[in-house]
Design an enzyme around this catalytic site. Structure first.
Site, PDB file in Angstrom:
ATOM      1  N   SER A  77      -0.563   0.121   7.519  1.00  0.00           N
ATOM      2  CA  SER A  77      -0.884   1.343   6.759  1.00  0.00           C
ATOM      3  C   SER A  77      -1.419   2.484   7.629  1.00  0.00           C
ATOM      4  O   SER A  77      -1.899   2.278   8.743  1.00  0.00           O
ATOM      5  CB  SER A  77      -1.889   1.013   5.662  1.00  0.00           C
ATOM      6  OG  SER A  77      -1.209   0.360   4.629  1.00  0.00           O
ATOM      7  N   ASP A  85      -5.567   1.120   9.625  1.00  0.00           N
ATOM      8  CA  ASP A  85      -5.450   2.069   8.519  1.00  0.00           C
ATOM      9  C   ASP A  85      -6.138   3.419   8.779  1.00  0.00           C
ATOM     10  O   ASP A  85      -7.069   3.814   8.046  1.00  0.00           O
ATOM     11  CB  ASP A  85      -5.980   1.448   7.202  1.00  0.00           C
ATOM     12  CG  ASP A  85      -5.439   0.052   6.954  1.00  0.00           C
ATOM     13  OD1 ASP A  85      -4.333  -0.246   7.449  1.00  0.00           O
ATOM     14  OD2 ASP A  85      -6.119  -0.754   6.275  1.00  0.00           O
ATOM     15  N   ASP A 139       0.793  -1.235   0.000  1.00  0.00           N
ATOM     16  CA  ASP A 139       0.000   0.000   0.000  1.00  0.00           C
ATOM     17  C   ASP A 139       0.830   1.292   0.000  1.00  0.00           C
ATOM     18  O   ASP A 139       1.792   1.406   0.768  1.00  0.00           O
ATOM     19  CB  ASP A 139      -0.867   0.084   1.267  1.00  0.00           C
ATOM     20  CG  ASP A 139      -1.541  -1.205   1.633  1.00  0.00           C
ATOM     21  OD1 ASP A 139      -1.498  -2.153   0.846  1.00  0.00           O
ATOM     22  OD2 ASP A 139      -2.104  -1.267   2.737  1.00  0.00           O
ATOM     23  N   GLN A 155       4.189   0.619   2.292  1.00  0.00           N
ATOM     24  CA  GLN A 155       4.454  -0.631   2.995  1.00  0.00           C
ATOM     25  C   GLN A 155       5.624  -1.308   2.288  1.00  0.00           C
ATOM     26  O   GLN A 155       5.560  -1.547   1.067  1.00  0.00           O
ATOM     27  CB  GLN A 155       3.212  -1.520   2.961  1.00  0.00           C
ATOM     28  CG  GLN A 155       1.995  -0.907   3.642  1.00  0.00           C
ATOM     29  CD  GLN A 155       2.045  -1.101   5.154  1.00  0.00           C
ATOM     30  OE1 GLN A 155       1.745  -2.162   5.655  1.00  0.00           O
ATOM     31  NE2 GLN A 155       2.427  -0.051   5.864  1.00  0.00           N
ATOM     32  N   GLU A 178     -10.651  -1.958   4.633  1.00  0.00           N
ATOM     33  CA  GLU A 178      -9.275  -1.524   4.825  1.00  0.00           C
ATOM     34  C   GLU A 178      -9.122  -0.137   4.204  1.00  0.00           C
ATOM     35  O   GLU A 178      -9.893   0.259   3.330  1.00  0.00           O
ATOM     36  CB  GLU A 178      -8.312  -2.501   4.132  1.00  0.00           C
ATOM     37  CG  GLU A 178      -8.412  -3.917   4.667  1.00  0.00           C
ATOM     38  CD  GLU A 178      -7.404  -4.869   4.015  1.00  0.00           C
ATOM     39  OE1 GLU A 178      -6.643  -5.500   4.752  1.00  0.00           O
ATOM     40  OE2 GLU A 178      -7.389  -4.979   2.775  1.00  0.00           O
ATOM     41  N   TRP A 188       5.719 -10.346   1.468  1.00  0.00           N
ATOM     42  CA  TRP A 188       5.219  -9.511   2.571  1.00  0.00           C
ATOM     43  C   TRP A 188       5.876  -9.943   3.891  1.00  0.00           C
ATOM     44  O   TRP A 188       5.989 -11.130   4.185  1.00  0.00           O
ATOM     45  CB  TRP A 188       3.691  -9.654   2.672  1.00  0.00           C
ATOM     46  CG  TRP A 188       3.052  -8.627   3.573  1.00  0.00           C
ATOM     47  CD1 TRP A 188       2.579  -7.407   3.197  1.00  0.00           C
ATOM     48  CD2 TRP A 188       2.813  -8.733   4.978  1.00  0.00           C
ATOM     49  NE1 TRP A 188       2.060  -6.746   4.280  1.00  0.00           N
ATOM     50  CE2 TRP A 188       2.188  -7.535   5.397  1.00  0.00           C
ATOM     51  CE3 TRP A 188       3.072  -9.702   5.937  1.00  0.00           C
ATOM     52  CZ2 TRP A 188       1.808  -7.287   6.711  1.00  0.00           C
ATOM     53  CZ3 TRP A 188       2.698  -9.458   7.260  1.00  0.00           C
ATOM     54  CH2 TRP A 188       2.076  -8.268   7.630  1.00  0.00           C
TER      55      TRP A 188
HETATM   56  N1  DQQ Z   1      -2.191  -3.718   3.900  1.00  0.00           N
HETATM   57  C1  DQQ Z   1      -1.661  -3.300   5.163  1.00  0.00           C
HETATM   58  C2  DQQ Z   1      -2.831  -3.157   6.072  1.00  0.00           C
HETATM   59  C3  DQQ Z   1      -3.939  -2.900   5.112  1.00  0.00           C
HETATM   60  C4  DQQ Z   1      -3.616  -3.815   3.982  1.00  0.00           C
HETATM   61  C5  DQQ Z   1      -0.644  -4.303   5.624  1.00  0.00           C
HETATM   62  C6  DQQ Z   1      -4.294  -3.446   2.693  1.00  0.00           C
HETATM   63  O1  DQQ Z   1      -2.656  -2.109   7.002  1.00  0.00           O
HETATM   64  O2  DQQ Z   1      -5.186  -3.132   5.689  1.00  0.00           O
HETATM   65  O3  DQQ Z   1       0.476  -4.333   4.787  1.00  0.00           O
HETATM   66  O4  DQQ Z   1      -3.592  -3.935   1.589  1.00  0.00           O
END
Ligand code: DQQ
Length: 561
Positions: A108, A173, A48, A64, A227, A72
């Site tokens: 995020s 978020d 993100d 991110q 999200e 990830w």
């Molecule tokens: N990606 C983040 C979260 C969000 C999600 C984690 C959305 O905070 O909800 O990397 O792609």
């Protein structure tokens, strides 16, 4: 003429920053899916976009980022800065997961510029030592540093924890905050309450301490977890963007939520005195007929108000359509979309997006084709530009619609229609459009095209982006995406703009009424082997009113040493 790269590097030197030299062409041959002008760090995982902002003459993009690998994990806030949204200097990460309240990841969040100072703050979600999602705050260490390189986490973290009806992993978020007429700040956090996607509303007097409102800003019983919620005003009387805190007449508010791998939005009226948000468009629902920022690969977007150019700009994460083992081989995963301006359409019924104007700095060699009749079966090569890294604008007009195919319903699913009728299937009006990243023998091609149908009450213009033949490789994603364009094909032209960048085809139909982003992995149609065509595979002739295509220079996306 002085090049963009020279200008950018001069600025870096002016600010006393050292940069790496750019990568060689050999790297490009080994890495055919690396992009030329879409943002990506030199290696590793990104997802993100986070907290984009314009502050003291500098654009900031956080994201991110996993500094240690292409999948990830170890989620930090990567940080890059720019003076033009095109060329970027990559700084050290702004936030790293080190504290008990974010040790499992700095997830995020957003930035808000508080007027005293003025001073930006980051609000972000930490995944804590127990795996619970908590909300944290960080501020710049040194406000006089033009790039705001270092950020300090607040000693009051976490300032919110998931209590009462909020599930520990359903709370994340935080949005950019906005100030109400009572002087209090408001922000929303994504959640799922009793199984319903929800934008929880919070208040603060100083931007630091936050309390929950009794009522959420909005929720939907038709969806699960929301999200990355985003909430902002758009002007009813023009295309200029508005500050998130703007209050006044002639505005409509946008609420965006990310779920089901898509960016859904609604339009509504918002009363900042009561915090009542009343939806005036279709409400949130998992459906291809709902408004989405992008009907392809585009997720977890964030917008910001660019006070320098009075516009609202959005970014979205464009993920990969190849496998984890491909990511490991490539050493990287994920792109950011090209930044887009966003505003309310002339009809005031939906949003419109368009790549920010600064992209034109990268335009190099141009090919123009004036008005031309595209007879049934036409396949016209657009040669002498770099078809693997190009910006293409093409406009079509239709004079006769008497032979248009009938369609039963006006609520037909555009995704389904594009799947049933791909580019090789001849219709009456259409398919016509472009074949991007095509191989000479056509075994590889990404078709972005239109078809026109006659519904019971009006004509329907369907836009499709077809990856089914994008690659001879079997295992990559082969989705076909679709959307309707709200325009009258009898009186309006049908336009297409596609940003073609090696492994991404980011398309804007009807001057930005519908956007479809595709990720593609051609094996043959790479670099100089890639070709670009215009085609008409419909039975009726179509007029191509104009075509302009440019080779695109590479953006300078350079790590600081
Ligand atoms: N990606 C983040 C979260 C969000 C999600 C984690 C959305 O905070 O909800 O990397 O792609």
């Amino acid at each position: 003429m002085v090049s963009v790269g020279f200008w950018f590097l001069s600025l870096c030197l002016f600010f006393g920053v050292r940069v790496h030299a750019s990568s060689s062409s050999t790297t490009k041959d080994l890495q055919p899916y690396r992009t030329g002008f879409h943002f990506q760090p030199p290696k590793n995982w990104i997802n993100d976009p986070n907290g984009p902002m314009y502050f003291n003459g500098v654009y900031h993009l956080f994201y991110q980022y996993n500094p240690y690998g292409p999948l990830w994990g170890n989620i930090t806030w990567g940080h890059s800065i720019s003076h033009d949204l095109v060329n970027w200097l990559i700084l050290e990460p702004a936030l790293t997961p080190k504290e008990t309240y974010d040790i499992q990841g700095c997830l995020s969040g957003s930035t808000t510029i508080l007027p005293t100072g003025p001073k930006p703050i980051i609000l972000y979600t930490g995944q804590d030592i127990n795996g619970s999602q908590v909300q944290n705050l960080a501020t710049p260490k040194n406000l006089s540093d033009p790039f705001l390189k270092e950020w300090v986490k607040s000693s009051g973290n976490p300032f919110l924890t998931p209590v009462n009806d909020i599930g520990p992993t359903l709370f994340r978020d935080p949005s950019t905050a906005w100030i109400g007429p009572d002087g209090k700040w408001r922000m929303v956090i994504g959640s799922e309450i009793n199984g319903h996607g929800t934008a929880l509303l919070y208040y603060s007097t100083d931007g630091m301490k936050w309390t929950r409102s009794k009522k959420p800003l909005h929720f939907s019983s038709e969806t699960n977890m929301w999200e990355c919620p985003d909430f902002y005003p758009v002007s009813n009387v023009g295309t200029n963007g508005l500050d998130t805190s703007f209050q006044g007449n002639n505005t409509i508010h946008v609420l965006k939520a990310s779920f089901n791998n898509h960016e859904y939005y609604v339009l509504g009226t918002y009363d900042p005195k009561t915090d009542m948000f009343h939806v005036v468009s279709n409400d949130f629902k998992v459906s291809n007929a709902q408004f989405q920022y992008d009907y392809g690969r585009f997720y977890a977007s964030k917008s910001f108000y660019d006070s320098a150019k009075q516009r609202r700009v959005i970014w979205g994460w464009v993920n990969e359509g190849d496998s984890e083992s491909d990511a490991i081989k490539k050493g990287w995963s994920g792109l950011q979309s090209f930044p887009r301006s966003i505003w309310l359409s002339d009809t005031r019924k939906q949003l419109v997006q368009w790549p920010v104007k600064e992209i034109e700095k990268l335009r190099a060699k141009q090919v123009s084709i004036k008005s031309r009749e595209l007879k049934s079966g036409t396949l016209l090569e657009v040669s002498s530009i770099t078809a693997s890294q190009a910006d293409v604008e093409v406009t079509f007009s239709l004079s006769k619609l008497d032979k248009t195919e009938q369609i039963d319903s006006e609520v037909a699913d555009p995704q389904l229609l594009c799947n049933q009728k791909n580019a090789s299937l001849s219709g009456s009006i259409g398919p016509f459009g472009i074949l991007a990243l095509a191989s000479k023998n056509m075994t590889e091609q990404t078709a972005v095209f239109f078809r026109v149908f006659k519904g019971p009450h009006k004509f329907l213009v369907l836009m499709c982006s077809d990856q089914s033949r994008s690659s001879i490789a079997q295992e990559v994603d082969k989705s076909i995406y679709g959307a309707f364009l709200d325009l009258d094909p009898l009186h309006e032209k049908i336009s297409l703009r596609s940003l073609i960048d090696h492994s991404i085809v980011e398309s804007f139909g009807g001057e930005g009424l519908a956007c479809i982003t595709a990720r593609v992995y051609p094996k043959v149609a790479i670099n100089k082997q890639a070709k670009l065509y215009v085609f008409n595979n419909g039975k009726e002739n179509v007029t191509m009113s104009s075509l302009n295509a440019w080779s695109m220079n590479k953006a300078q996306i350079t790590p600081m040493v």
